[in-house]
Design a protein around this motif. Sequence first.
Motif, PDB file in Angstrom:
ATOM      1  N   VAL A   5       0.872  -1.166   0.000  1.00 55.38           N
ATOM      2  CA  VAL A   5       0.000   0.000   0.000  1.00 55.38           C
ATOM      3  C   VAL A   5       0.914   1.223   0.000  1.00 55.38           C
ATOM      4  CG1 VAL A   5      -1.665   1.316   1.362  1.00 55.38           C
ATOM      5  CG2 VAL A   5      -1.823  -1.172   1.272  1.00 55.38           C
ATOM      6  N   PRO A   6       0.745   2.146  -0.943  1.00 56.86           N
ATOM      7  CA  PRO A   6       1.606   3.336  -0.930  1.00 56.86           C
ATOM      8  C   PRO A   6       1.279   4.199   0.289  1.00 56.86           C
ATOM      9  CG  PRO A   6      -0.095   3.523  -2.607  1.00 56.86           C
ATOM     10  CD  PRO A   6      -0.203   2.153  -2.054  1.00 56.86           C
ATOM     11  N   TYR A   7       2.321   4.885   0.795  1.00 58.18           N
ATOM     12  CA  TYR A   7       2.140   5.657   2.024  1.00 58.18           C
ATOM     13  C   TYR A   7       1.004   6.663   1.894  1.00 58.18           C
ATOM     14  CZ  TYR A   7       6.837   3.773   2.471  1.00 58.18           C
ATOM     15  OH  TYR A   7       7.895   2.935   2.503  1.00 58.18           O
ATOM     16  N   GLU A   8       0.862   7.251   0.694  1.00 53.42           N
ATOM     17  CA  GLU A   8      -0.153   8.289   0.513  1.00 53.42           C
ATOM     18  C   GLU A   8      -1.562   7.715   0.649  1.00 53.42           C
ATOM     19  OE1 GLU A   8       3.103   7.867  -1.200  1.00 53.42           O
ATOM     20  OE2 GLU A   8       1.841   7.756  -2.972  1.00 53.42           O
ATOM     21  N   GLN A   9      -1.700   6.410   0.390  1.00 52.15           N
ATOM     22  CA  GLN A   9      -3.042   5.822   0.399  1.00 52.15           C
ATOM     23  C   GLN A   9      -3.441   5.332   1.786  1.00 52.15           C
ATOM     24  OE1 GLN A   9      -5.434   5.348  -1.777  1.00 52.15           O
ATOM     25  NE2 GLN A   9      -4.540   5.937  -3.726  1.00 52.15           N
ATOM     26  N   ALA A  10      -2.478   5.227   2.689  1.00 52.50           N
ATOM     27  CA  ALA A  10      -2.733   4.593   3.984  1.00 52.50           C
ATOM     28  C   ALA A  10      -3.905   5.249   4.702  1.00 52.50           C
ATOM     29  CB  ALA A  10      -1.480   4.639   4.835  1.00 52.50           C
ATOM     30  N   GLU A  11      -3.932   6.583   4.718  1.00 49.97           N
ATOM     31  CA  GLU A  11      -4.981   7.279   5.473  1.00 49.97           C
ATOM     32  C   GLU A  11      -6.372   7.021   4.893  1.00 49.97           C
ATOM     33  OE1 GLU A  11      -4.510   8.593   8.388  1.00 49.97           O
ATOM     34  OE2 GLU A  11      -2.422   7.959   8.126  1.00 49.97           O
ATOM     35  N   THR A  12      -6.463   7.072   3.544  1.00 47.52           N
ATOM     36  CA  THR A  12      -7.751   6.822   2.889  1.00 47.52           C
ATOM     37  C   THR A  12      -8.289   5.445   3.253  1.00 47.52           C
ATOM     38  OG1 THR A  12      -6.547   7.766   1.030  1.00 47.52           O
ATOM     39  CG2 THR A  12      -8.868   7.211   0.666  1.00 47.52           C
ATOM     40  N   LEU A  13      -7.399   4.450   3.199  1.00 44.37           N
ATOM     41  CA  LEU A  13      -7.849   3.087   3.465  1.00 44.37           C
ATOM     42  C   LEU A  13      -8.198   2.903   4.939  1.00 44.37           C
ATOM     43  CD1 LEU A  13      -5.542   0.899   1.206  1.00 44.37           C
ATOM     44  CD2 LEU A  13      -7.824   1.776   0.753  1.00 44.37           C
ATOM     45  N   LYS A  14      -7.435   3.562   5.809  1.00 42.25           N
ATOM     46  CA  LYS A  14      -7.706   3.447   7.248  1.00 42.25           C
ATOM     47  C   LYS A  14      -9.093   3.978   7.575  1.00 42.25           C
ATOM     48  CE  LYS A  14      -3.234   3.702   9.528  1.00 42.25           C
ATOM     49  NZ  LYS A  14      -2.276   4.682  10.031  1.00 42.25           N
ATOM     50  N   ALA A  15      -9.535   4.965   6.802  1.00 39.51           N
ATOM     51  CA  ALA A  15     -10.823   5.597   7.090  1.00 39.51           C
ATOM     52  C   ALA A  15     -11.993   4.657   6.803  1.00 39.51           C
ATOM     53  CB  ALA A  15     -10.956   6.865   6.267  1.00 39.51           C
ATOM     54  N   LYS A  16     -11.743   3.602   6.023  1.00 35.16           N
ATOM     55  CA  LYS A  16     -12.828   2.673   5.693  1.00 35.16           C
ATOM     56  C   LYS A  16     -13.035   1.701   6.845  1.00 35.16           C
ATOM     57  CE  LYS A  16     -13.728   3.968   1.562  1.00 35.16           C
ATOM     58  NZ  LYS A  16     -15.014   4.112   0.891  1.00 35.16           N
ATOM     59  N   PRO A  17     -14.260   1.589   7.347  1.00 33.61           N
ATOM     60  CA  PRO A  17     -14.482   0.734   8.515  1.00 33.61           C
ATOM     61  C   PRO A  17     -14.210  -0.743   8.247  1.00 33.61           C
ATOM     62  CG  PRO A  17     -16.559   1.551   7.624  1.00 33.61           C
ATOM     63  CD  PRO A  17     -15.479   2.295   6.930  1.00 33.61           C
ATOM     64  N   GLU A  18     -14.385  -1.186   6.994  1.00 31.74           N
ATOM     65  CA  GLU A  18     -14.236  -2.622   6.750  1.00 31.74           C
ATOM     66  C   GLU A  18     -12.794  -3.032   6.441  1.00 31.74           C
ATOM     67  OE1 GLU A  18     -15.651  -0.484   4.814  1.00 31.74           O
ATOM     68  OE2 GLU A  18     -15.346  -0.919   2.685  1.00 31.74           O
ATOM     69  N   LEU A  19     -11.898  -2.052   6.390  1.00 36.63           N
ATOM     70  CA  LEU A  19     -10.516  -2.379   6.039  1.00 36.63           C
ATOM     71  C   LEU A  19      -9.572  -2.158   7.211  1.00 36.63           C
ATOM     72  CD1 LEU A  19     -10.167  -0.731   2.530  1.00 36.63           C
ATOM     73  CD2 LEU A  19     -10.771  -3.062   3.079  1.00 36.63           C
ATOM     74  N   GLU A  20      -8.481  -2.893   7.187  1.00 37.06           N
ATOM     75  CA  GLU A  20      -7.470  -2.690   8.203  1.00 37.06           C
ATOM     76  C   GLU A  20      -6.112  -2.535   7.514  1.00 37.06           C
ATOM     77  OE1 GLU A  20      -7.973  -5.199  11.505  1.00 37.06           O
ATOM     78  OE2 GLU A  20      -5.952  -4.847  12.274  1.00 37.06           O
ATOM     79  N   VAL A  21      -5.380  -1.500   7.902  1.00 34.97           N
ATOM     80  CA  VAL A  21      -4.054  -1.259   7.330  1.00 34.97           C
ATOM     81  C   VAL A  21      -3.025  -1.692   8.363  1.00 34.97           C
ATOM     82  CG1 VAL A  21      -2.479   0.493   6.446  1.00 34.97           C
ATOM     83  CG2 VAL A  21      -4.918   0.637   5.944  1.00 34.97           C
ATOM     84  N   VAL A  22      -2.076  -2.520   7.937  1.00 38.83           N
ATOM     85  CA  VAL A  22      -1.085  -3.056   8.867  1.00 38.83           C
ATOM     86  C   VAL A  22       0.309  -2.598   8.457  1.00 38.83           C
ATOM     87  CG1 VAL A  22      -0.103  -5.150   9.848  1.00 38.83           C
ATOM     88  CG2 VAL A  22      -2.514  -5.094   9.217  1.00 38.83           C
ATOM     89  N   ALA A  23       1.049  -2.054   9.422  1.00 39.87           N
ATOM     90  CA  ALA A  23       2.443  -1.696   9.171  1.00 39.87           C
ATOM     91  C   ALA A  23       3.310  -2.718   9.883  1.00 39.87           C
ATOM     92  CB  ALA A  23       2.732  -0.294   9.673  1.00 39.87           C
ATOM     93  N   ALA A  24       3.909  -3.630   9.137  1.00 38.25           N
ATOM     94  CA  ALA A  24       4.698  -4.701   9.732  1.00 38.25           C
ATOM     95  C   ALA A  24       6.179  -4.353   9.642  1.00 38.25           C
ATOM     96  CB  ALA A  24       4.420  -6.005   9.000  1.00 38.25           C
ATOM     97  N   PRO A  25       6.948  -4.744  10.657  1.00 41.24           N
ATOM     98  CA  PRO A  25       8.377  -4.473  10.588  1.00 41.24           C
ATOM     99  C   PRO A  25       9.005  -5.283   9.470  1.00 41.24           C
ATOM    100  CG  PRO A  25       7.881  -5.917  12.419  1.00 41.24           C
ATOM    101  CD  PRO A  25       6.558  -5.470  11.856  1.00 41.24           C
ATOM    102  N   SER A  26      10.065  -4.755   8.893  1.00 40.78           N
ATOM    103  CA  SER A  26      10.685  -5.478   7.791  1.00 40.78           C
ATOM    104  C   SER A  26      12.156  -5.712   8.095  1.00 40.78           C
ATOM    105  CB  SER A  26      10.580  -4.669   6.502  1.00 40.78           C
ATOM    106  OG  SER A  26      11.569  -3.677   6.485  1.00 40.78           O
ATOM    107  N   ILE A  27      12.832  -6.443   7.205  1.00 38.51           N
ATOM    108  CA  ILE A  27      14.284  -6.535   7.287  1.00 38.51           C
ATOM    109  C   ILE A  27      14.884  -5.800   6.105  1.00 38.51           C
ATOM    110  CG2 ILE A  27      14.445  -8.630   8.671  1.00 38.51           C
ATOM    111  CD1 ILE A  27      14.785 -10.162   6.012  1.00 38.51           C
ATOM    112  N   VAL A  28      14.125  -4.842   5.562  1.00 41.57           N
ATOM    113  CA  VAL A  28      14.630  -4.042   4.448  1.00 41.57           C
ATOM    114  C   VAL A  28      15.397  -2.855   5.012  1.00 41.57           C
ATOM    115  CG1 VAL A  28      14.071  -2.787   2.367  1.00 41.57           C
ATOM    116  CG2 VAL A  28      12.644  -4.712   3.072  1.00 41.57           C
TER     117      VAL A  28
END
Lengths: 513, 306
Positions: A243-266
């Motif tokens: 999910v691009p960073y710019e889209q995170a807020e839009t998607l978070k606003a939707k009640p049926e969706l969940e946005v997850v930020a997982a730690p990476s090894i990048v």
Amino acid sequence: MKSFPRSLIVTALALGALFAAPAHAAKDVVFAVASTFTTTDPYDANDTLSQAMAKSFYEGLYGFDKDMKMIPVLAESYEVTKDGLTYIVKLKKGIKFHDGTDFNAAAVKANFDRVTNPDNKLKRYGLYSNIGKTEVVDDYTAKITLKTPFSAFLNNLAHPSGVMISPAAMTKYGKDISANPVGTGPFKFVEWQRTDYLKVAKFDGYWKKGYPKVDTITWKPVVDNNSRAAMMQTGEAHFTYPVPYEQAETLKAKPELEVVAAPSIVLRYLSMNTQQKPFDNPKVREAIAYSINKDALAKVAFGGYAFAAPGVVPEGVEYNVKLGPWPYDLAKAKKLLAEAGYPNGFETELWSAYNHSTAQKVTQFLQQQLGQIGIKAKITLLEAGQRVEKVESWQDPATAPVRLYYVGWSSSTGEADWAIRPLLASGSFPPSLFNTAYYKSDKVDADIKAALATTDKTEKTKFYRDAQEQIWKDAPWAPLVVEKLLSAHNKKLTGVYTMPDSSFNFTEVDLKP
Amino acid sequence: MLQYIVKRLLGLLPTLLIVGGLVFMFVHLLPGDPARLAAGPDATPETVALVRQDLGLDRSLPEQFVRFTTGVLRGDFGRSLRTKRPVSTEVGERFMPTFWLTLAAMSWSVVIGMLIGVVSAVWRNRWPDRLGMTLAVSGISFPAFALGMVLMQIFAVQLNWLPTVGAASWKHYILPSLTLGAAVAAIMARFTRSSFVEILQEDYVRTARAKGLSENVVVIKHGLRNALIPVVTMMGLQFGFLLGGSIVVEVVFNWPGMGRLLVDAVDMRDYPVIQAEVLLFSLEFILINLIVDVLYAVINPTIRYR
């Protein structure tokens, strides 16, 4: 046909519909991913995505769980001889391939014989070329002999490319096995419409009882970030990454969706060509590392979905050591630069290994930060072909044009060897591997070698700690940030995770009605 | 006429050969080693060497060119470096989606565009003209990717009437063909208008009016037919462009067409696919030009070909 009583047809249709109706609603899951798959043969894939998708139908002897911890999958246990050369792997019993044939030691031998034969020209040859021979001890015991001791070998077995393909299918399909996968995994392959989707369906004979919990998975490659986000909002997809960073807020606003930020090894870092002036002076390199505000970088370029790099090897990779983050200290940076003989800074080149918009933001930010201590950097964003030509395939280390180089790495084996050796061993100068800092330290070289030769965990930890500390001190890189991986899923979907190496884990996938 | 067509078709061959040679040269001049790219980010030199050999890139350039040309003559475009499948299959399955989308976009946009053009010309400098030309200028200036995203946001995400991406049913065609056709409709409208305005001032139109023909007959029979020549030329050009696959629209709507294939191919330095696609584009343009020339004769029987 005309004389056929109409009522009979109606009854027949109704009956048919009754029998065809499934006992439960079919659970069909759709994953929207960012690029087209190159192949379904993990041994011939170099992209994380194709390998992640292949986990639908393939399994390896070992694997990684969602946190990148190594777990046995088709293997029961293993033993290694004292010299680190011979691995005896016991296999689980009663496992069948999708084509009904048995999984056994002969299958293990067939798979490793295939990848280690250079005539097959598989892209993952390098990962397994250290295997000298594979032998069948009995039906459920395989003996693998290495050419040289390599203590990270088990991680190579757990790598998503190291899967078990049905030997019968390999004979049947020959080269076409790359589009007709037959494995032991929870789903069997249904069809691959290359331009549109790849579909897999539940394998009823799966060895882990009660799994998989869904009926089908459809993998849809959708290139455009915004289109994937739109599919999540309309419910056409249940899971998407990235999910691009710019889209995170839009998607978070939707009640049926969940946005997850997982730690990476990048890990993202700025490598400095230590063979060239002025970067041959450690003080200059340290000054650069001090001059960059990593927290601000994470906010500005990564929308807050990153954090300052805690060391040379990120957390989540085995044997990592926390050494930082490297502090942001302008006064110290200026002082070091003056001591090195550049009180007014200098001009240099700053290249980025990528030309996407995040890399653009990162390099502009770095340019501004370096400007604070008088270093004027000229930015070039390299396109993939240019990158290969000017950096990765440059033949002569002495004339390499790379100076400051913004790039990233994730250790696909989840182990320190593949996080350090390709990037910082003196044998890894381009074109052989990716030591773009042209960093050479006898101590680090010795540590890497010793760590690979020993099978003792405490010894290994000691060698890798020593190497990481030395690298941190020599500062061939300015470590920048570790990324977070942003994925979104419908709240009805559970059990799908983005792993730290940006692969997926979906063994527990389930869809609530 | 037939003789003319055959002659033109034969003339195709040298053109294609030259295009083929140029494409081969340009593609191989691109920086970057395809074997390195194909082998992936963490490949060892041995692996790269294996990949190079596998892809036939270890041969000399002239040797590769000879293999390429003889292959093409036999209808064999080689195998894709990326997927290792025959290029003909790769391009073949991408061609039809782009073709249908182009057809869908062209058919509505030509009809609407010409209608706006004719209306604007007939009511020149009055409100229908102003409205029509405002629409046309907006259509040309609004970038396709933005239009595509706005349409998707409104009709798929907000209203939920249409699907977002893919090419499975007729519903999938609506948004991309609207996006793709907007610019074409605008261009057609402006072209038709200017050509029509000119025709309406011709002597024979005045004569027709003087004869006492109704205005409808004057516009449709005498005006439209003669105004069509430049419009058809433009139509052919636009058709050719769209057939190449609009990269922007195909990416936004995830259309499985030629444009996306070309982007992927350039990214991975997939020489055989790039070569085949460019050759196909040239062929399409030449054929469309031929069709346009033939159409001239149909529209205006005074045009003769020898």
